[in-house]
Enzyme design. Structure first.
Site, PDB file in Angstrom:
ATOM      1  N   TRP A 237      40.637  34.816  35.342  1.00 53.62           N
ATOM      2  CA  TRP A 237      40.051  35.193  34.056  1.00 53.62           C
ATOM      3  C   TRP A 237      39.401  33.997  33.376  1.00 53.62           C
ATOM      4  O   TRP A 237      38.381  34.140  32.714  1.00 53.62           O
ATOM      5  CB  TRP A 237      41.109  35.840  33.173  1.00 53.62           C
ATOM      6  CG  TRP A 237      40.564  36.339  31.871  1.00 53.62           C
ATOM      7  CD1 TRP A 237      40.921  35.915  30.630  1.00 53.62           C
ATOM      8  CD2 TRP A 237      39.546  37.330  31.659  1.00 53.62           C
ATOM      9  NE1 TRP A 237      40.190  36.591  29.669  1.00 53.62           N
ATOM     10  CE2 TRP A 237      39.336  37.468  30.281  1.00 53.62           C
ATOM     11  CE3 TRP A 237      38.790  38.121  32.520  1.00 53.62           C
ATOM     12  CZ2 TRP A 237      38.417  38.346  29.737  1.00 53.62           C
ATOM     13  CZ3 TRP A 237      37.869  39.003  31.974  1.00 53.62           C
ATOM     14  CH2 TRP A 237      37.691  39.103  30.598  1.00 53.62           C
TER      15      TRP A 237
ATOM     16  N   TYR B  36      41.388  32.517  23.225  1.00 51.76           N
ATOM     17  CA  TYR B  36      41.317  33.905  23.681  1.00 51.76           C
ATOM     18  C   TYR B  36      42.678  34.587  23.492  1.00 51.76           C
ATOM     19  O   TYR B  36      42.759  35.703  22.963  1.00 51.76           O
ATOM     20  CB  TYR B  36      40.871  33.954  25.148  1.00 51.76           C
ATOM     21  CG  TYR B  36      40.952  35.322  25.760  1.00 51.76           C
ATOM     22  CD1 TYR B  36      40.068  36.329  25.374  1.00 51.76           C
ATOM     23  CD2 TYR B  36      41.921  35.631  26.711  1.00 51.76           C
ATOM     24  CE1 TYR B  36      40.155  37.604  25.922  1.00 51.76           C
ATOM     25  CE2 TYR B  36      42.010  36.894  27.260  1.00 51.76           C
ATOM     26  CZ  TYR B  36      41.127  37.869  26.868  1.00 51.76           C
ATOM     27  OH  TYR B  36      41.207  39.131  27.410  1.00 51.76           O
TER      28      TYR B  36
ATOM     29  N   GLU C 279      35.757  42.430  32.957  1.00 51.01           N
ATOM     30  CA  GLU C 279      36.884  42.677  33.856  1.00 51.01           C
ATOM     31  C   GLU C 279      36.403  43.046  35.257  1.00 51.01           C
ATOM     32  O   GLU C 279      37.007  42.624  36.241  1.00 51.01           O
ATOM     33  CB  GLU C 279      37.797  43.788  33.320  1.00 51.01           C
ATOM     34  CG  GLU C 279      38.572  43.437  32.075  1.00 51.01           C
ATOM     35  CD  GLU C 279      39.655  42.382  32.264  1.00 51.01           C
ATOM     36  OE1 GLU C 279      39.962  41.989  33.411  1.00 51.01           O
ATOM     37  OE2 GLU C 279      40.206  41.945  31.244  1.00 51.01           O
TER      38      GLU C 279
END
Length: 189
Positions: free
Chosen positions: A50, A20, A42
């Site tokens: 995350w 990522y 988000e």
């Protein structure tokens, strides 16, 4: 001399996080579909790490019709109830219902500005903000731009878009380049 790439410390060594970081984080996003995907993810990340969201990303993709905001805007209570039973995603009722609310508000912005991307990038004058951090711990959690964008999104009916969530979205979509100065991606994005 080591040929190991220097990366931002937050991604550690988890292969999913590294991928990522190396391929997506901080790359300027200019299409509404990807912008909505990151916005949805988000908002579900609020209060969580995350990596938790990244590990469930494909489950989110499947559960939320490949992040198709036009479909999500039409979700009825039966669909919302089925999402709340889906163990592959974050089953928070407020976050699930906010996905529907945000999809509708997203399309209203598209009508007004031609695209969501056109709207959101104007908060950084259509150019990524490049910060200069020695370590990832130096990076801020909000900015004047994320404060302004958060306030405007809330005014337009969006949910789960506090300044910290919005700033993370801006980092993810390349509106802000918060790669540390020594990171190999700092000059690439």
């Amino acid at each position: 001399m080591s040929s190991e790439k220097i990366r931002c410390g937050w991604c550690g060594t988890d292969p999913l996080y590294v991928k990522y970081h190396d391929e997506e984080w901080g790359v300027p996003v200019k299409d509404d579909e990807t912008m909505f995907e990151f916005l949805l993810l988000e908002t579900f990340q609020a209060g969580l790490s995350w990596i938790t969201i990244l590990r469930k990303r494909e489950n989110f993709r499947k559960a939320f019709d490949n992040f198709d905001y036009k479909k999500i805007a039409k979700y009825d209570q039966a669909k919302i109830d089925s999402l709340l039973q889906d163990e592959g995603i974050i089953r928070n009722k407020l976050k699930v219902t906010s996905a529907v609310t945000n999809a509708k508000a997203f399309m209203e912005i598209q009508k007004e500005f031609g695209s969501f991307t056109e709207y959101i990038w104007k908060f950084v004058n259509h150019k990524p903000i490049k910060n200069f951090w020695e370590t990832h711990k130096d990076a801020q959690a909000t900015s004047a731009e994320s404060d302004a964008l958060s306030k405007d999104l809330k005014k337009r009916g969006f949910k789960f878009v506090g300044s910290t969530v919005v700033y993370a979205h801006m980092q993810a979509t390349g509106m802000v380049n918060d790669h540390i100065e020594d990171c190999f991606r700092f000059l690439e994005v």
